[in-house]
Design a protein around this motif. Sequence first.
Motif, PDB file in Angstrom:
ATOM      1  N   ALA A 220       0.815  -1.484  -0.570  1.00 43.53           N
ATOM      2  CA  ALA A 220       0.251   0.025  -0.154  1.00 43.53           C
ATOM      3  C   ALA A 220       0.962   1.401   0.160  1.00 43.53           C
ATOM      4  O   ALA A 220       0.191   2.348  -0.629  1.00 43.53           O
ATOM      5  N   MET A 221       2.060   1.018   0.624  1.00 48.05           N
ATOM      6  CA  MET A 221       3.122   2.173   0.972  1.00 48.05           C
ATOM      7  C   MET A 221       3.704   1.992  -1.150  1.00 48.05           C
ATOM      8  O   MET A 221       3.974   3.828  -0.495  1.00 48.05           O
ATOM      9  N   ALA A 223       2.379   1.956  -3.079  1.00 47.60           N
ATOM     10  CA  ALA A 223       1.220   2.118  -5.132  1.00 47.60           C
ATOM     11  C   ALA A 223       1.313   4.145  -4.755  1.00 47.60           C
ATOM     12  O   ALA A 223       1.122   4.153  -5.476  1.00 47.60           O
ATOM     13  N   VAL A 224       1.336   4.307  -3.247  1.00 48.27           N
ATOM     14  CA  VAL A 224       0.930   5.286  -2.662  1.00 48.27           C
ATOM     15  C   VAL A 224       2.261   6.491  -3.039  1.00 48.27           C
ATOM     16  O   VAL A 224       1.937   7.274  -3.360  1.00 48.27           O
ATOM     17  N   THR A 225       3.423   5.649  -2.883  1.00 43.16           N
ATOM     18  CA  THR A 225       4.003   6.353  -3.033  1.00 43.16           C
ATOM     19  C   THR A 225       4.889   7.526  -4.508  1.00 43.16           C
ATOM     20  O   THR A 225       4.652   8.105  -4.913  1.00 43.16           O
ATOM     21  N   TYR A 226       4.804   5.354  -5.313  1.00 43.81           N
ATOM     22  CA  TYR A 226       4.970   5.485  -6.112  1.00 43.81           C
ATOM     23  C   TYR A 226       3.921   6.553  -7.553  1.00 43.81           C
ATOM     24  O   TYR A 226       4.044   7.517  -8.656  1.00 43.81           O
ATOM     25  N   LEU A 227       2.339   6.202  -7.115  1.00 43.87           N
ATOM     26  CA  LEU A 227       1.366   7.513  -7.942  1.00 43.87           C
ATOM     27  C   LEU A 227       1.772   8.728  -7.834  1.00 43.87           C
ATOM     28  O   LEU A 227       1.491   9.195  -8.185  1.00 43.87           O
ATOM     29  N   VAL A 228       2.127   9.337  -6.499  1.00 39.10           N
ATOM     30  CA  VAL A 228       2.149  10.563  -5.993  1.00 39.10           C
ATOM     31  C   VAL A 228       3.750  11.392  -6.645  1.00 39.10           C
ATOM     32  O   VAL A 228       3.549  12.085  -6.876  1.00 39.10           O
TER      33      VAL A 228
END
Length: 362
Positions: A220-221, A223-228
């Motif tokens: 989850a971390m 995915a969020v990091t790479y999307l940001v």
Amino acid sequence: MYAFREWGSRRVVWIGLGLLIALAIAVALRAYFGTFLFAIFLYYATRPLYRLLDRRLEHPTVTATITILAVVVPMVAVVGYAGFAALQELDRFLAASNLETYRSALDPYLSLARNGNVGRLRETVASDTGRSIASELRQGLPSVLGQLSAAAGFVVGVLVRVFLMLTFLFYLLRDDSKLGRWFADSVDHDDQVVSYLEAVDDDLETIFLSNLAVVGVAGAMAAVTYLVLNLVASGTVVGTPVLLAVLIGIGTLIPAVGMKIVYVPYGLYLVGLAIATSVPFWQPIAFFVLSFTIIDTVPDFFARSLLSARSGVHMGLVLLGYFLGTLAFGWYGLFLGPIIVVLAVHFAHRIFPDLASAALAE
């Protein structure tokens, strides 16, 4: 005395029969031992969810089914997403491969077949052109059929293992309490044996549940990091952030290297793009910094340590179990190693002192 000898002989016969049955089961499970261990890992990782639902539903079969679906549906979604990406790569491969030759050669015959012109199709196949295309197909078909056969065998093998894993998991979740009562009755509720197995059972649940939690937190971390990161870059730094995040979460299960086995090669790929193209160098640098400081550090050190602190086994021994288990047994040592460590630690604490004291007292 005669009755004692008779009972001793009967006991030997029963023990021999039991060993033969155990040997038959071992032979049957030998090829699928890793699948069985993976089912045990999922059992301990999902058992808290099963028991939480069972207290409300009070229907073991339905509860086990819902628990498995809660685990399997996300896995199927991930496999489907990865399969979609793989199909895109396959489409590029087919477009660039010499299979286009077969397609263009077959096009006239397929057109006649679609139009229902059977007579003309028969005449064309019987002509020299038909024989030449048949010759080309005979040369290429064995290779294609061999590849298709290998692929079909692989798919069937995977499906068989998935079916067995789900079967093991279902009955472990649904009937674990019956199995526990049967064993306790068999050993006449011996306090030492029951307490030993209960301690092993509790620690395995804590360890395997913490592993599953770390996989989820890391994924989850990531995915969020790479999307940001893609949003900040106003472009695509990470081509498939969700798929890469899932692979990073799974990578946390690998001993020693962990998720580095996923994000380091991808970061090197970004470095290569920056060298060979106009991609700015800050993108691979940002990718490495974020991957190491946020994704690699927080889940591994904080989440794993917080969850594993509830276990009665030292964290260092658990990590050794992962590492040495994988080296000694292969991929399934990832699950067998911690089991052996937990069994050994509680044996040393609970059983060995009594055995040593009895031996020294004689």
